[in-house]
Design an enzyme around this catalytic site. Sequence first.
Site, PDB file in Angstrom:
ATOM      1  N   HIS A  28      -4.306  -0.087   4.524  1.00 22.26           N
ATOM      2  CA  HIS A  28      -4.612  -0.640   5.844  1.00 22.26           C
ATOM      3  C   HIS A  28      -5.804   0.098   6.429  1.00 22.26           C
ATOM      4  CE1 HIS A  28      -0.366  -1.721   5.268  1.00 22.26           C
ATOM      5  NE2 HIS A  28      -0.704  -2.812   5.922  1.00 22.26           N
ATOM      6  N   TYR A  50      -0.927 -13.425   8.991  1.00 21.60           N
ATOM      7  CA  TYR A  50      -0.409 -12.287   9.746  1.00 21.60           C
ATOM      8  C   TYR A  50      -1.288 -11.047   9.613  1.00 21.60           C
ATOM      9  CZ  TYR A  50       2.643  -8.496  11.188  1.00 21.60           C
ATOM     10  OH  TYR A  50       3.148  -7.391  11.814  1.00 21.60           O
ATOM     11  N   HIS A  51      -1.638 -10.733   8.385  1.00 21.66           N
ATOM     12  CA  HIS A  51      -2.366  -9.481   8.150  1.00 21.66           C
ATOM     13  C   HIS A  51      -3.772  -9.542   8.713  1.00 21.66           C
ATOM     14  CE1 HIS A  51       0.691 -10.308   5.134  1.00 21.66           C
ATOM     15  NE2 HIS A  51       1.041  -9.064   5.350  1.00 21.66           N
ATOM     16  N   ASP A  53      -1.997   3.655   0.662  1.00 19.33           N
ATOM     17  CA  ASP A  53      -1.994   2.866   1.893  1.00 19.33           C
ATOM     18  C   ASP A  53      -3.381   2.231   2.105  1.00 19.33           C
ATOM     19  OD1 ASP A  53      -2.045   2.044   4.523  1.00 19.33           O
ATOM     20  OD2 ASP A  53      -1.921   4.073   5.352  1.00 19.33           O
ATOM     21  N   LYS A  94      -8.773   7.103   4.072  1.00 22.13           N
ATOM     22  CA  LYS A  94      -7.362   6.759   3.995  1.00 22.13           C
ATOM     23  C   LYS A  94      -6.763   7.718   2.986  1.00 22.13           C
ATOM     24  CE  LYS A  94      -5.395   3.757   5.263  1.00 22.13           C
ATOM     25  NZ  LYS A  94      -4.585   3.680   6.510  1.00 22.13           N
ATOM     26  N   TYR A 129      12.211  -8.183   8.195  1.00 23.52           N
ATOM     27  CA  TYR A 129      11.542  -7.543   7.066  1.00 23.52           C
ATOM     28  C   TYR A 129      12.001  -6.096   7.003  1.00 23.52           C
ATOM     29  CZ  TYR A 129       7.258  -5.948   4.557  1.00 23.52           C
ATOM     30  OH  TYR A 129       6.347  -5.436   3.679  1.00 23.52           O
TER      31      TYR A 129
END
Lengths: 320, 1034
Positions: free
Chosen positions: B917, B555-556, B915, B911, B401
């Site tokens: 996350h 995955y996340h 972004d 944050k 990736y």
Amino acid sequence: MEIKDYLEGIQKCDRAILGKSITLTESSLKKDKIKAEKLLSKCIHLKQKSLRIGVSGTPGVGKSTFIESLGRKLIKENYKIAVLAIDPSSNLSKGSILGDKTRMEHLVNSDLAFIRPSPNSGTLGGVSKNTKDAITICEAAGFDIIIIETVGVGQAETLVKSMTDILIYLTLIQNGDELQFIKKGILELCDIILINKCDQNHKKSKQVAVSLQNSLTYTQQKIKQSILVCSALNGFNITNIWEQIKTIEKQKNKQGIIKKNRIQQNIFWFKKILKDELYDLIKTNPKFKDVIDNFKNKPNTNPRTAVSKIIKKTFKEDLK
Amino acid sequence: MKKNIFLEKSSLFRKQSKKDWNKLNKTQKYFQIEDGKFDCIYFKDERKYSNTYCNNQNWEICVEIDLKTNKKANKDALNALKNGANSICFLNFNNHNLNIILDQIQFDILKINFKNIKTSLAKIVNQLIEIAVSRYGKNYKTKIQGFFHISHEDYKKFKDIISIINLQEKLPNYRLLNLEINKNNSMKEQFNNIEAIFQLMRNENYNSNFIISKDTIAKQLITFSYTLSNQFLYEISTLRAFRIAYEKKYKCTPIINCSINYNTSDDNSLIETCVKSIAAILGGTDMITIKYNEKNIQLYLMQQLILKYESNLHKVTDPLHGSYFIEYLTYHINNTKQNKIKIKKKNNFWQTFEGINIKSRYTKSTNKNIQHLNYGAGEPPFLRGPYSTMYSQKKWTIRQYSGFSTAEESNKFYKKNLKAGQTGLSIAFDLPTHRGYDSDNERVFGDVGKAGVAIDSIQDMETLFNGIDLSKTSVSMTMNGAIIPIMAFYIATAEKKGIKKEQLTGTIQNDILKEFMVRNTYIYPPAASMRIVRDIFKYTSQYMPKFNNISVSGYHMLEAGASADIELAYTLCDGLEYVRNGIQAGLKIDEFAPRLSFFWGVGMNFFMEIAKIRAARFLWSQMIAPFHPKNPKSLMLRSHCQTSGWSLTKQNPKNNITRTTIEALAAVMGGTQSLHTNALDEAIALPTNYTAKIARDTQLFLQNNTDICHAVDPFGGSYFIEKLTDELIHKAKKHITEIENMGGMVKAIEQGIPKLRIETSAIKRQTKIDSSENLIIGLNCFQNKEKTKIKILEIDNKKVQNNQIKKLTTIKKNRDNTLIKKALKNLQTACSNQDGNILELAIVAAKAQATLGEISNTLEKVFERYKAKTIINSGVYAMEKKNDKNFITAQKLTDEFKLINGRRPRILTTKIGQDGHDRGIKIIATSFADIGFDVDIAPLFQTPKEIVKQALENDVHIIGISSLAGGHKTLIPEIINLLKENNRNDIIVIAGGIIPELDYKYLKNKGVNKIFGSGTIVLDAAVEILNELLLKWK
């Protein structure tokens, strides 16, 4: 910073100073308390006309989201609004999570809105005289509409009622049984009951609203309460609710209720503050330590006698 | 209760035998290792014998030190022990002084070994005894232990100096002999050699009035050493075979010591040593010996410690016991028929993060009630692999990736990688692109070109694939939010190059549901997003038969802190929701289900991850069967895996090579179809050419230098792994049923439940690390103060942004704007009406050179931009920590602060930029609140101006900013400037997340008070901040 600087900032509606002023009223330090009192007594004279709206309801009912929706509407109409949100502090850690702003994304970024979340710091119900002080400051800063958001536990509704002109209560209908859980007193206290999240079950919400409305026709209120459905999330019925708020305000003004209420509220707060401060004074005064200790330690002490003792000691002159 | 969504009558799936499997294949089925010819898969009925061994699976790490001066040896030994070695082997002892060498070394708790002894053995023995007596008194005998590595040849040299009986008497816990297990000998020859040396010893000691028994030699006097090759599966089997045969013959367990040779000059060699070490451990080695190396000993030891403490390889003794493949190989090597051994039963469990109790042993009886054991590979329910021959026919795709800054730069990088052996592309987009903003949007300054490539128009897409043949290169695109414009650009680009859409191969992530749970790069609300997914399904199943139209991603979730069972269950729930969505769009199950693919994260819990991928395939078949597909491929779950970025540390980044290798191996053992391996600097910055190469080489090594590609599901049949698979299946089913009872994933998401579950799980995980219950080498144990400097790749995002803005202006000037207007109007109509395919109309707009922002905005006009519901669950941290001393200290500090300041310390956690996350910041928020802070939480995606407004209104003491996407250098200084403008530079600004250490100085100069890198212990950070506050306000 001097009182003068605070006042100047408040009048300019400077956010940084507004924020600090409210902090001052929340502080538990003695020197801050003295300052706050001075500041507030000046602010009361700067007070401008405003509408105070209380929003209450159980956690997760969508209060913040509702305020976001209503607020967006108000901003569009160019009102300046202040939101005072009270969040519970944890009994264990005494810390708190103040997450209201995450649900008021639009208001947060608007220049017309001022949002101040405050931890309740252990006061039951979450509203205290601090909130009342914050209202005074916001009014001095010239906000048109002040919204107080609080979790509906304990005495919250009574206290919110005692500092607002209009009280809105939010509830959910999922099984239809929830209504049973609305505390009886609330129906009498509030002006508008909102059945939120009607997007999840519109038909049912409407039915419940109607039947609730019917049951309310029998309560004795000068102005009939409104029961409305809404979806705070997608803005459904918000315009209508705002119209309703304005109507109630108009009616209340016409009948002089708002003015009368505010006087009564002042009396209420006078009494409450007096009680609290006096109690605090006595509790911390070494003169009464043995009376209190004695009372605490012996199971068969009569509370009346204990109080009489204290009163006699305090008001010797007046009792003669 | 809703009806059961699983196909319960699993008997509907065919059980697979070798015969059935043979019918599925027409080509190559055998492979050769050493002297044997093997099938690539074995089945239950081929497991004639399943033997196991007795050792307790707690291998030791031994460091070999070449003796030069006494002092140096002592220093080196102490250094090795400090860094985690639990045994030392001294080489070339020759009149050295053990008193000095062993100074400060507590040799009563570790083994001191000697090899290549150059002087008389008696000298060592006498010195040892002398020291031991002086330290431990008369009872020294039981206190000291170790090995003398005396070989067969050397034995004669020493025998006249010290007799065995003598040694036995004086140092009963010392072993005298060492025998090399020779790879070139058969097991029979191996044992002949052992017998010969036993005989020799007995003869030599015959005179001393005492005949030493074979038993004593076997049990107490001999050790074995072994050097492994790269043949992973074969070496595991060889070691097992030796152990089992030895135990059968001598009724005792051998001591085997595997040497791992590190190559000092090459970081790549860590991949090889890691794989070899795992083989040694799974084969049941008792000791791994590595050579002392002045410069790199820490690095080597850390590799061993990671294997020991992070990957849980040692929780089960002989974990591959029962594996059809390994047992077959083992039997082939040792020819040992069923051997009954007594296993000591232990009643203690190790509980995994998923709440699964792991026993120390798994045997046939533990697998009694498992239903899935007879299923195979290449046919439903695909337990052992989607394809019957797996990697023996087609290796997994190495799909790294990547993407950064501009299309031009990324294009160069891709071409280089393809040349270097990468087999597919995987595109990373920058955050503005993900969120549907053009690079010139004021909300995104600071994010352009960070963490991915900026794509604003079809022009950028053309540049991105310049010189890359899209009909031959499979392209995976990680895109969910702005999927419509990106797909439109991609398809339009291909068509412009003369490639038919039918030829396009690759994958689009398109998994919007998980964005609402974890990653937050959504744009529109859930329902509208599902409509978009539908339109993409319709379009791709009609025109792009070779293109995977969705990659349902767990995955996340794993990265956000979910446990394996939650990742598994929620991802499958998402998948199910997409299938229903496709059906709702009027598609038949077989028209789109075969094109669905899944994307798993692979963490450090080695066996759990293998079981997870296997369980996923089985469950998916069960969940799709009720839709009655005719094509068996509809029931097939194909996986892409990525090694966990979260498991990596910024401390000692080279350790990440080891972690990634372990995870990659797990993914492959689980049977993934493609794999991304993280670069070692993933926790710090974007990969450089060098680190990207090591990451890629990890996979190339596994594919080309080991034997693992020969075998299909080589661990299948292992009692442990099958049981673990079974437990995960059951746990996941429970979660899936719960979501179903809420009305499916979309409904559950709207209620915020999955997000909450994942976050709770994340906080639990954090507390386990904070309290060192979960060890992470270099982070909460074996910290190494020396800093490894590695070069990092820096993106000048102002330059990228200016470049993008220039391109945008040119495009807007030169295109036919009436054409655009018309195209966008049609697109908008398609959005508001249910008819008309959004993607199809977006392609028209893309060809007319509409920008990404314009297309996305058109959709937004109808669908609106979604706002996340932030639920924070407080109390979790406190629950896990309530008795922790440091926690109580921190709580007291907050109280102390209140006394001084009149209120609790108040922090705004936020944050920044695009972004999304938010795992880190949420953990900070809830744990700080539990410590006693008043914690304000800002909404996601805020600009610096918006953050400062909130800080002012809330009147906080601190702003805590989490940055993971690289925008910190522009955005944080901006915040500090705005605070100054408002006379509030008294507010302390701290930062955390992924911030390269090189930037620390810059940020601190700009006024950032503290920076906490990834892996900071939350409590430590809290205390540090509180002390700063107290200092300031006192």
